[in-house]
Design a protein around this motif. Structure first.
Motif, mmCIF file in Angstrom:
data_model
loop_
_atom_site.group_PDB
_atom_site.id
_atom_site.type_symbol
_atom_site.label_atom_id
_atom_site.label_comp_id
_atom_site.label_asym_id
_atom_site.label_seq_id
_atom_site.Cartn_x
_atom_site.Cartn_y
_atom_site.Cartn_z
ATOM 1 N N ASP A 235 0.939 -1.222 -0.070
ATOM 2 C CA ASP A 235 0.043 0.177 0.032
ATOM 3 C C ASP A 235 0.863 1.299 0.236
ATOM 4 N N ARG A 236 2.165 1.085 0.791
ATOM 5 C CA ARG A 236 2.996 2.166 0.719
ATOM 6 C C ARG A 236 4.542 1.703 0.855
ATOM 7 N N PHE A 237 5.298 2.702 0.377
ATOM 8 C CA PHE A 237 6.637 2.400 0.591
ATOM 9 C C PHE A 237 7.618 3.538 1.201
ATOM 10 N N TYR A 238 8.576 3.045 1.768
ATOM 11 C CA TYR A 238 9.489 4.060 2.548
ATOM 12 C C TYR A 238 10.782 3.403 1.775
ATOM 13 N N VAL A 239 11.585 4.209 1.575
ATOM 14 C CA VAL A 239 13.254 4.322 0.813
ATOM 15 C C VAL A 239 13.987 4.756 1.930
ATOM 16 N N MET A 240 15.157 4.015 2.430
ATOM 17 C CA MET A 240 16.065 4.249 3.280
ATOM 18 C C MET A 240 17.373 4.344 2.415
ATOM 19 N N GLU A 241 18.387 5.129 3.010
ATOM 20 C CA GLU A 241 19.685 5.106 2.750
ATOM 21 C C GLU A 241 20.476 5.742 3.934
ATOM 22 N N HIS A 242 21.414 4.848 4.157
ATOM 23 C CA HIS A 242 22.368 5.315 5.164
ATOM 24 C C HIS A 242 21.641 5.564 6.629
ATOM 25 N N GLY A 243 20.842 4.666 6.784
ATOM 26 C CA GLY A 243 19.926 4.685 8.250
ATOM 27 C C GLY A 243 19.224 5.605 8.415
ATOM 28 N N ARG A 244 18.584 6.408 7.281
ATOM 29 C CA ARG A 244 17.619 7.459 7.339
ATOM 30 C C ARG A 244 16.517 6.930 6.191
ATOM 31 N N ILE A 245 15.344 7.621 6.496
ATOM 32 C CA ILE A 245 14.263 7.505 5.437
ATOM 33 C C ILE A 245 14.366 8.798 4.754
ATOM 34 N N VAL A 246 14.317 8.531 3.191
ATOM 35 C CA VAL A 246 14.787 9.727 2.159
ATOM 36 C C VAL A 246 13.652 9.760 1.393
ATOM 37 N N GLU A 247 12.695 8.830 1.429
ATOM 38 C CA GLU A 247 11.350 8.992 0.576
ATOM 39 C C GLU A 247 10.335 8.103 0.976
ATOM 40 N N HIS A 248 9.098 8.497 0.665
ATOM 41 C CA HIS A 248 7.912 8.028 1.321
ATOM 42 C C HIS A 248 6.821 8.167 0.303
ATOM 43 N N PHE A 249 6.102 7.326 -0.292
ATOM 44 C CA PHE A 249 5.281 7.248 -1.111
ATOM 45 C C PHE A 249 4.239 6.235 -1.177
ATOM 46 N N GLY A 250 2.944 6.339 -1.797
ATOM 47 C CA GLY A 250 1.825 5.402 -1.671
ATOM 48 C C GLY A 250 1.849 4.475 -3.237
ATOM 49 N N ALA A 251 1.100 3.743 -3.106
ATOM 50 C CA ALA A 251 1.271 2.912 -4.493
ATOM 51 C C ALA A 251 0.630 3.366 -5.558
ATOM 52 N N ARG A 252 -0.041 4.509 -5.385
ATOM 53 C CA ARG A 252 -0.661 5.208 -6.828
ATOM 54 C C ARG A 252 0.562 6.138 -7.156
ATOM 55 N N GLU A 253 1.584 6.568 -6.441
ATOM 56 C CA GLU A 253 2.584 7.353 -7.034
ATOM 57 C C GLU A 253 3.957 6.409 -7.579
ATOM 58 N N LEU A 254 3.757 4.930 -7.412
ATOM 59 C CA LEU A 254 4.812 4.046 -7.696
ATOM 60 C C LEU A 254 5.135 4.107 -9.282
#
Length: 236
Positions: free
Chosen positions: A204-223
């Motif tokens: 339903d949703r995604f979080y993207v991590m880099e170097h121990g931090r969340i750098v992006e967050h978006f829903g399935a519609r934005e995929l």
């Protein structure tokens, strides 16, 4: 409005002197499938381990169904209704498939977990191999067993770490169907996945991590709009 199933705020975590998580914020609502994306070493597994109290020092806030768990011992964290399926699976070689399934206790206060009949309906492979030693199962069957063992406890919030890794496509498809059925039955799932093509249709949703931090967050519609940037970031 119901409390989030998992609410992480400004989470920092360490392994010894190594500072591995740097202010992670993440919210997962009941009944969602949320995927943590990122390259190996980005901090995804460390985030799941920190939720379960399996890192070293932690700072910040981790609420499970509204209950603060920072400071709780590991066994008390499990009692909040959360189940963790790590990459290594932890199948007991001296026990049969069915004995592995019967080993964990049902969590007090969480309601009944899945019975054996329900588990075997969800994973027919395990019914066929119920008398086989746990480590004689194929890798995919062991992954099914690791997940099924959690479901028996009554845990409703599932943290699943790379459950598709190295498995045959037919097993990956079966696991995907199972996760969809679990979501439909009211479970909440957090996936750590390198296999983007497995996770994408489930989430339903995604979080993207880099170097121990969340750098992006978006829903399935934005995929679709994010696809090119994700391909470059993840190497898919």
């Amino acid at each position: 409005m119901a409390s989030p199933a998992l609410d992480i705020r400004d989470l920092h975590a360490w392994y010894g002197e190594s500072h591995v998580l740097h202010g992670v914020d993440m919210v997962v609502h009941p009944g969602e499938v949320v995927t943590l994306l990122g390259r190996n070493g980005a901090g995804r597994t460390s985030t799941l381990r920190a939720v379960m109290g399996l890192t070293g020092a932690r700072r910040g806030s981790i609420r499970v169904n509204g209950q603060e768990t920072i400071g709780l011992p590991r066994h008390r964290i499990a009692y909040t209704g959360i189940g963790y399926c790590p990459e290594e699976r932890g199948i007991f070689a001296s026990l049969s498939t069915e004995e592995n399934l019967l080993l964990p206790p049902v969590l007090k206060g969480q309601g009944p977990g899945m019975g054996l009949a329900e588990i075997y309906a969800l994973f027919p492979n395990l019914a066929e191999r119920r008398h086989s030693p746990g480590t004689r199962l194929s890798g995919g069957e062991q992954q099914m067993l690791a997940l099924a063992r959690i479901l028996r406890t009554g845990a409703k919030l599932l943290l699943l770490d790379e459950i598709s890794e190295g498995l045959a496509p037919v097993i990956v498809q079966a696991l995907g169907r199972a996760i969809g059925l679990l979501r439909d039955s009211g479970h909440t799932v957090v996936l750590v996945e390198q296999n983007f093509h497995f996770a994408a249709p489930l989430s339903d949703r995604f979080y993207v991590m880099e170097h121990g931090r969340i750098v992006e967050h978006f829903g399935a519609r934005e995929l679709q709009a994010k696809a090119a940037a994700l391909a470059e970031l993840l190497g898919v």
